[in-house]
Scaffold this active site. Structure first.
Site, PDB file in Angstrom:
ATOM      1  N   GLU A   1       0.823  -1.306  -0.132  1.00 48.96           N
ATOM      2  CA  GLU A   1       0.044   0.147  -0.122  1.00 48.96           C
ATOM      3  C   GLU A   1       0.926   1.285   0.004  1.00 48.96           C
ATOM      4  O   GLU A   1       0.625   2.321  -0.728  1.00 48.96           O
ATOM      5  CB  GLU A   1      -1.034   0.012   1.120  1.00 48.96           C
ATOM      6  CG  GLU A   1      -2.128  -0.778   1.073  1.00 48.96           C
ATOM      7  CD  GLU A   1      -1.974  -2.205   1.499  1.00 48.96           C
ATOM      8  OE1 GLU A   1      -0.772  -2.580   1.908  1.00 48.96           O
ATOM      9  OE2 GLU A   1      -2.912  -3.279   1.187  1.00 48.96           O
TER      10      GLU A   1
ATOM     11  N   HIS B   1      -9.943  -4.556  10.907  1.00 51.30           N
ATOM     12  CA  HIS B   1     -10.741  -4.531   9.617  1.00 51.30           C
ATOM     13  C   HIS B   1     -11.931  -3.605   9.487  1.00 51.30           C
ATOM     14  O   HIS B   1     -12.882  -3.754   8.789  1.00 51.30           O
ATOM     15  CB  HIS B   1     -10.968  -5.784   9.052  1.00 51.30           C
ATOM     16  CG  HIS B   1      -9.820  -6.548   8.512  1.00 51.30           C
ATOM     17  ND1 HIS B   1      -8.523  -6.950   9.161  1.00 51.30           N
ATOM     18  CD2 HIS B   1      -9.424  -6.977   7.184  1.00 51.30           C
ATOM     19  CE1 HIS B   1      -7.790  -7.509   8.557  1.00 51.30           C
ATOM     20  NE2 HIS B   1      -8.214  -7.449   7.224  1.00 51.30           N
TER      21      HIS B   1
END
Lengths: 363, 467
Positions: free
Chosen positions: B200, B269
């Site tokens: 990322e 998450h």
């Protein structure tokens, strides 16, 4: 301003003499280097390199002086000692190639042909600065000169530079991006993320690691398990070279190989420029982590500008008067920049709220 | 001309120091780079270098002098060939002031222009944005999921502009981890729909670098939780470069992906980052609820010349809404939408928070309370005027979000209402938020950690002083 505005086109320089070995001599052995292995500059090239490097040297000395006078605030990182790296690379690059670097960026801007006045006025935080006084020493840009900063977060410019290469790949426009970073930044994780993608997609990027031996106060040996930075791309299959970054001829020759490689679609290339900064990390660094002898030895034996000057004197019979004329011209540019940057007004207060967002075009 | 050597400032904060030692004597030749003296600051001993060539003509401040103010002349260098004595005699002049007369002195805060960041300039009678006109007149209305709407938005904009491309993990061959990019690779090919490694930080930086050259990347994060790896590039590179470059370097990029809680995926998450990104000048933050807003806002985001944080929601991906057909449907960024008119209390939310807001409005209606429900749609810039216009009518407000309470988006809404419409309030602004805990995994605890319709109903009743 002719001095700052020149760029040697790739390919129009004399062919290097003989085949330069993939690995040029490491620092400290340059005296014993076989002369035949060093690419030769003609007189014009030597003079060009001399003028360009001297401009950076004098500019940085003046910046240091102006910092001392309180005209420049915050952090100020000088490039003195490393001039051959960016000048040699610029001599190998073509119009349109992009440059991006970290916070020690003044030399790169001058090498790109950015105006001394605009750079110095940014250092003093004035409206005539490249970022209109809103960026400062570490954050300057020039879209016109393809200079993409000037970044204060160590290592961020490596991913961004890979992104410039990505844009070249996407547009297939034949440009090459040069991402400069130091031995310190070379330990950041995103550097390797960028190496991986650059090689995976064969992006036209040259990663130029300016190894000046110290990440702020930490020597490479104390921070790096692998101090041969040219090998940092080995696991991705990226070729690399160690280069005598104090010799502008060696830099240009290696830069040419790296840029040709990238431009031909073979992907990224790593150049470890073995260089040295004479001054502290920033203005407020007393540099106690290294000996005075070490600094003095580099200055006396490896100075990039003195090397060129010596060759110009010995091989090209350039006389004292000609050097004096060049020096005077460079001083004039730097003094003019300093004068401008001292008297140019601060940004208008309305600038506080401008340049935060761009207006969308009307659909 | 003789040159004064001034007591240098050697750090951003130094005002004075001790002249510890001269390393050159009067009459010594010096050249640029020579170390001529040592200065002690509060932090360290520093060396002073000569910046000009010449002869050290005179020492004006002796070794060991303490508290020498920055910019005091401490010595004089005479230029080549200059008479040392003549030089020394001319050295008494004051050093140039750092602020030259022509340069304006730093401006006192009082003189600064009215800051847009201060109290929002809301007129006495605020006007709500009218979203009714957003659907083009006569357009065919189709039902589609948020997922399809997002995909269509990208596909339409990629057809329109060759500079638009999508990159991210599993966006191409896998067709999107949540199938949002389904079919894009087949239509646009591998140069414009790019699978990245799991990296990322790196691909966010590559996207930003490409955007600085004028390309228009859509960077998909598999979830915004993973964008934490990339947040430096989002904030320090994407959001700040336009300002730091004095307006030269725009960054037209969209960072998009699911954000906030999904179902049973626990703390790492489930984080809602709306408040984080909304804190940063230089970003726009969009968080749609319906499919039409998802489509119209994403198209606007892709066309926008600024970095956009586009926060989606996994649970909403599969929900269906009415969407007007056609490539020209755009929803403006920075405009809220009154989705249910009412008179008794204003309920403001955004993204999946709208499910609680709308559910509560329905329940309240059964008890005779007519709630006006506003979907902010964009968190930054926030269309507070539409909220204020409603509060001026209802005099009560409940703000709802799934994010954490402290420094949350609802905290900001409450503050803005207080700044602009304090006199209109008949009750303090109430908020319903996610609980101040990392998201638990257990089904019962997860349910408790999230807001629910009942909490919104209770808050609305409380501000209406109804039991």
């Amino acid at each position: 301003m002719a001095i700052a505005a020149r760029k040697t086109k790739a390919g129009d320089s004399a062919k290097v003499a003989g085949k330069t070995p993939a690995k040029t001599a490491t620092r400290g052995k340059s005296e014993s280097k076989a002369i035949s292995n060093i690419p030769v500059f003609d007189k014009e090239e030597e003079l060009h390199a001399y003028r360009e490097m001297l401009l950076i040297r004098r500019f940085e000395e003046k910046a240091g002086q102006m910092y001392g006078m309180g005209l420049i605030g915050g952090f100020c990182h000088l490039y003195i000692g490393q001039e051959a790296v960016v000048i040699g690379m610029q001599m190998a690059s073509k119009e349109g190639d992009q440059i991006i670097t970290g916070y020690r960026d003044h030399g790169h801007m001058l090498a790109c042909g950015m105006e001394s006045r605009g750079v110095m006025a940014e250092l003093t935080g004035r409206r005539g600065g490249y970022s209109r006084g809103k960026g400062g020493s570490m954050h300057m840009f020039s879209r016109e000169k393809n200079f993409y900063g000037g970044h204060g977060i160590v290592g961020a410019q490596v991913s961004l530079g890979a992104g410039l290469g990505f844009a070249n790949w996407y547009r297939q426009d034949g440009r090459v991006s040069m991402a400069y970073f130091g031995d310190g930044a070379a330990n950041q994780g995103q550097v390797y993320e960028s190496f991986n993608m650059a090689q995976l997609w064969k992006l036209p990027v040259v990663f130029v690691i300016e190894n000046n031996r110290y990440a702020m106060g930490t020597s490479v040996n104390r921070a790096s398990a692998q101090t041969d930075f040219s090998r940092r791309g080995v696991s991705f299959g990226i070729p690399g070279e160690q280069v005598d970054g104090m010799d502008v001829r060696a830099v240009r020759a290696a830069g040419q190989r790296a840029i040709d490689h990238a431009r031909s679609g073979k992907g990224p290339y790593i150049l470890e420029m073995q260089t040295y900064r004479y001054r502290g990390h920033s203005m407020s660094d007393p540099a106690k982590y290294r000996s005075k002898d070490e600094v003095q030895r580099m200055r006396e034996e490896h100075d990039p500008i003195e090397q060129v000057r010596g060759r110009l004197t010995r091989e090209h019979k350039v006389g004292e008067d000609e050097f004096k004329a060049i020096d005077a011209k460079v001083r004039e540019i730097v003094n003019d920049a300093a004068e401008f940057a001292t008297h140019d007004p601060e940004p208008d207060v309305s600038e506080l709220f401008t340049d935060i967002l761009l207006e969308p075009a009307q659909a | 001309m003789p040159i004064d050597i001034l007591m240098p400032a050697l750090s951003p904060t130094m005002e004075q120091g001790k002249l510890a030692k001269w390393l050159k004597a009067e009459g010594d030749r010096v050249k640029a780079g020579d170390i001529i003296a040592e200065i002690e600051t509060d932090k360290a001993t520093m060396e002073v270098e000569a910046v000009d060539e010449g002869v050290l003509a005179k020492i004006l401040v002796a070794d060991g002098t303490e508290n020498v103010a920055v910019n005091t002349p401490i010595g004089v260098i005479a230029a080549d060939g200059e008479d040392v004595n003549a030089a020394a005699s001319g050295a008494a002049k004051a050093p140039p002031a750092p602020q030259a007369a022509e340069a304006p002195a730093p401006v006192a805060p009082a003189e600064a222009p009215a800051a847009p960041a201060a109290a929002p300039s809301v007129p006495a009678q605020a006007k709500a944005y009218d979203a009714a006109s957003e659907f083009p007149a006569g357009a065919e209305i189709v039902t589609m999921t948020v997922r399809e709407a997002l995909r269509d938005a990208m596909a339409e904009e990629m057809r329109r502009d060759a500079d638009v491309f999508v990159m991210g993990e599993e966006v191409a061959e896998y067709q999107g981890a949540y199938k949002v990019t389904q079919g894009l690779l087949q239509e646009f090919g591998a140069r414009r729909v790019i699978d990245t490694p799991i990296t990322e930080h790196g691909f966010a930086g590559i996207g930003v670098g490409a955007a600085l050259t004028g390309l228009k990347p859509i960077v998909e994060f598999m979830t915004f939780n993973f964008a934490m790896q990339a947040i430096d590039q989002i904030i320090n590179s994407a959001a700040k470069t336009l300002y730091m470059s004095g307006g030269q370097m725009g960054c037209p990029i969209v960072f998009r992906g699911p954000n906030g809680a999904a179902a049973r995926v626990a703390a790492q998450h489930s984080h809602d980052y709306a408040a984080w990104y909304s804190n940063v000048p230089g970003l726009k933050v969009v968080m749609p609820y319906s499919a039409s807003d998802a489509k119209g806002l994403l198209k606007s985001a892709i066309r926008d010349p600024n970095p956009i944080i586009f926060l989606e929601n996994e649970i909403l991906y599969g929900r269906s809404f009415e969407v007007p057909k056609g490539d020209d449907f755009l929803v403006p960024i920075g405009k809220a939408k009154v989705v249910r008119p009412g008179t008794d209390v204003t309920i403001v939310s955004f993204g999946i928070g709208m499910t609680y807001a709308l559910g509560a409005a329905e329940a309240l209606a059964k008890e005779g309370i007519e709630a006006e429900v506003i979907d902010l749609r964009t968190i930054r810039p926030m269309d507070i005027e539409t909220v204020i216009a409603s509060v001026q009518k209802t005099n009560r407000c409940v703000a709802v979000e799934e994010g954490f309470p402290q420094s949350g988006v609802t905290a900001e809404i409450g503050m803005k209402i207080m700044e602009a419409a304090f006199d209109y309030l008949d009750a303090p602004v109430a908020r319903v938020t996610g609980k101040d805990v990392p998201m638990p995994y257990a089904a019962n605890l997860e349910k408790l950690a999230l807001p629910n319709v009942g909490e919104v109903v209770a808050a609305a009743k409380a501000v209406c002083y109804r039991a």
